[in-house]
Enzyme design. Structure first.
Site, PDB file in Angstrom:
ATOM      1  N   HIS A 153      -5.234  -2.454  44.691  1.00  0.00           N
ATOM      2  CA  HIS A 153      -5.200  -1.647  43.476  1.00  0.00           C
ATOM      3  C   HIS A 153      -4.284  -0.807  43.431  1.00  0.00           C
ATOM      4  CE1 HIS A 153      -7.979   1.553  41.894  1.00  0.00           C
ATOM      5  NE2 HIS A 153      -6.129   1.550  40.294  1.00  0.00           N
ATOM      6  N   ASP A 180     -12.530  -4.742  32.726  1.00  0.00           N
ATOM      7  CA  ASP A 180     -11.893  -4.305  33.933  1.00  0.00           C
ATOM      8  C   ASP A 180     -12.402  -2.641  35.094  1.00  0.00           C
ATOM      9  OD1 ASP A 180      -8.538  -4.501  35.200  1.00  0.00           O
ATOM     10  OD2 ASP A 180      -9.694  -2.583  35.470  1.00  0.00           O
ATOM     11  N   LYS A 205     -10.738  -3.732  42.250  1.00  0.00           N
ATOM     12  CA  LYS A 205      -9.456  -4.414  42.852  1.00  0.00           C
ATOM     13  C   LYS A 205      -9.849  -2.918  44.330  1.00  0.00           C
ATOM     14  CE  LYS A 205      -7.402  -2.371  38.238  1.00  0.00           C
ATOM     15  NZ  LYS A 205      -8.699  -1.203  37.263  1.00  0.00           N
ATOM     16  N   TYR A 252     -12.735   3.913  40.324  1.00  0.00           N
ATOM     17  CA  TYR A 252     -13.369   4.398  39.675  1.00  0.00           C
ATOM     18  C   TYR A 252     -15.135   4.277  39.878  1.00  0.00           C
ATOM     19  CZ  TYR A 252      -9.429   1.238  36.782  1.00  0.00           C
ATOM     20  OH  TYR A 252      -8.726   1.439  36.669  1.00  0.00           O
TER      21      TYR A 252
END
Ligand code: A2P
Length: 279
Positions: free
Chosen positions: A110, A48, A78, A53
């Site tokens: 998200h 994931d 996401k 990120y």
């Protein structure tokens, strides 16, 4: 020791491993390669990441270096708040380029945000039709967001990834998701490490000869939710996959359920006047 993660069948017919591995706060290429390799060797197949990120390129490179075939892994990303709306589609194509992949197995919104709420979902439905996302879902949606989405969606999310751990058990949301054939997936299933020293968990852990982290993950497993613990330490990555050789009794499950304090480690999903006003 290899993980024996169960496979869950999603409402769209696709299969998803119940246990996964989140690549949150794993940034530099060497740490990424080590984490991905350790997790893959321990049997994790669900990985994931997220646009937010900032590490999709490193994730892509790590899998390229690992040299495994694409069908062997299940990859989630996401769409960040900044990229929501019609431009979701453009951003997903950029994500795929960074990941060096032709598709993601699961694409999530998200966070629910009112600006672009339906535009984003339209774009997701299109991306699924184009085959760029095998399954589409949401993250951090509460019941009201799902109800609101249902008023206009052509197809509903098959996964709702939310913060979920013994201090935030989210029972009403879990029930709603289940009734609507949405798989709940726990992010921060260990409460970002903050729930590991709870006395009741230590007592149960001692009885089973397991760590409190393993007890919590087993609780998620038996609750039927999907869960994606994070660790950059190979021994913990392995430990978190070693939860398939014992089970918690109904009393132990109840004890863990009773630890709920509605305590979030992350922010509260936005609940605007307009969402509420629709009902
Ligand atoms: P680290 O990455 O240094 O191993 P969550 O998945 O709920 O977000 O929790 C992740 C946090 O819990 C991280 O700080 C991680 O630290 C820590 N952690 C993950 N697995 C274990 C474990 N088996 N024992 C102790 N701490 C763990």
């Amino acid at each position: 020791m290899e993980i024996q993660s169960n496979m869950l069948t999603l409402a769209d017919g696709n299969q998803m491993p119940q246990e996964g591995f989140v690549l949150y706060k794993v940034d530099d290429q060497e740490t990424m390669n080590n984490a991905v390799r350790a997790a893959y060797e321990d049997g994790y197949r669900l990985f994931d990441t997220a646009q937010l990120y900032g590490n999709e390129a490193e994730v892509g490179q790590a899998f390229k270096d690992l040299n495994i075939s694409r069908e062997n892994i299940f990859v989630t990303t996401k769409v960040s708040e900044a990229n929501q709306g019609y431009q979701s589609a453009i951003s997903v194509k950029e994500s795929l380029k960074k990941l060096q992949m032709d598709y993601v197995d699961l694409l999530l919104v998200h966070w629910p945000i009112q600006r672009a709420f339906f535009d984003t979902w339209r774009a997701f439905e299109e991306l699924k039709k184009e085959g760029l996302a095998k399954s589409i879902g949401v993250s951090n949606f509460q019941i009201i967001h799902l109800q609101y989405l249902a008023t206009k969606a052509n197809e509903m999310p098959v996964v709702n990834q939310v913060e979920l751990h013994p201090r935030l058990t989210q029972k009403p949301l879990l029930k709603y998701d289940e009734e609507h054939h949405i798989v709940t997936q726990a992010w921060s299933p260990l409460g970002r490490g903050a729930v590991l020293n709870i006395l009741e968990l230590e007592t149960i852990a001692e009885k089973h000869g397991k760590s409190t982290a393993q007890i919590i993950l087993r609780w998620h497993l038996q609750n039927g939710v999907s869960f994606i613990p994070k660790s950059v330490h190979p021994e913990r990555i392995q430990q978190n996959a070693d939860i398939y050789d014992f089970s918690l009794s109904p009393e132990e499950m109840k004890t863990i359920d009773s630890l709920n304090q509605y305590a979030r480690t992350g922010r509260e999903p936005e609940l605007t006047y307009e969402y509420n006003h629709q009902y």
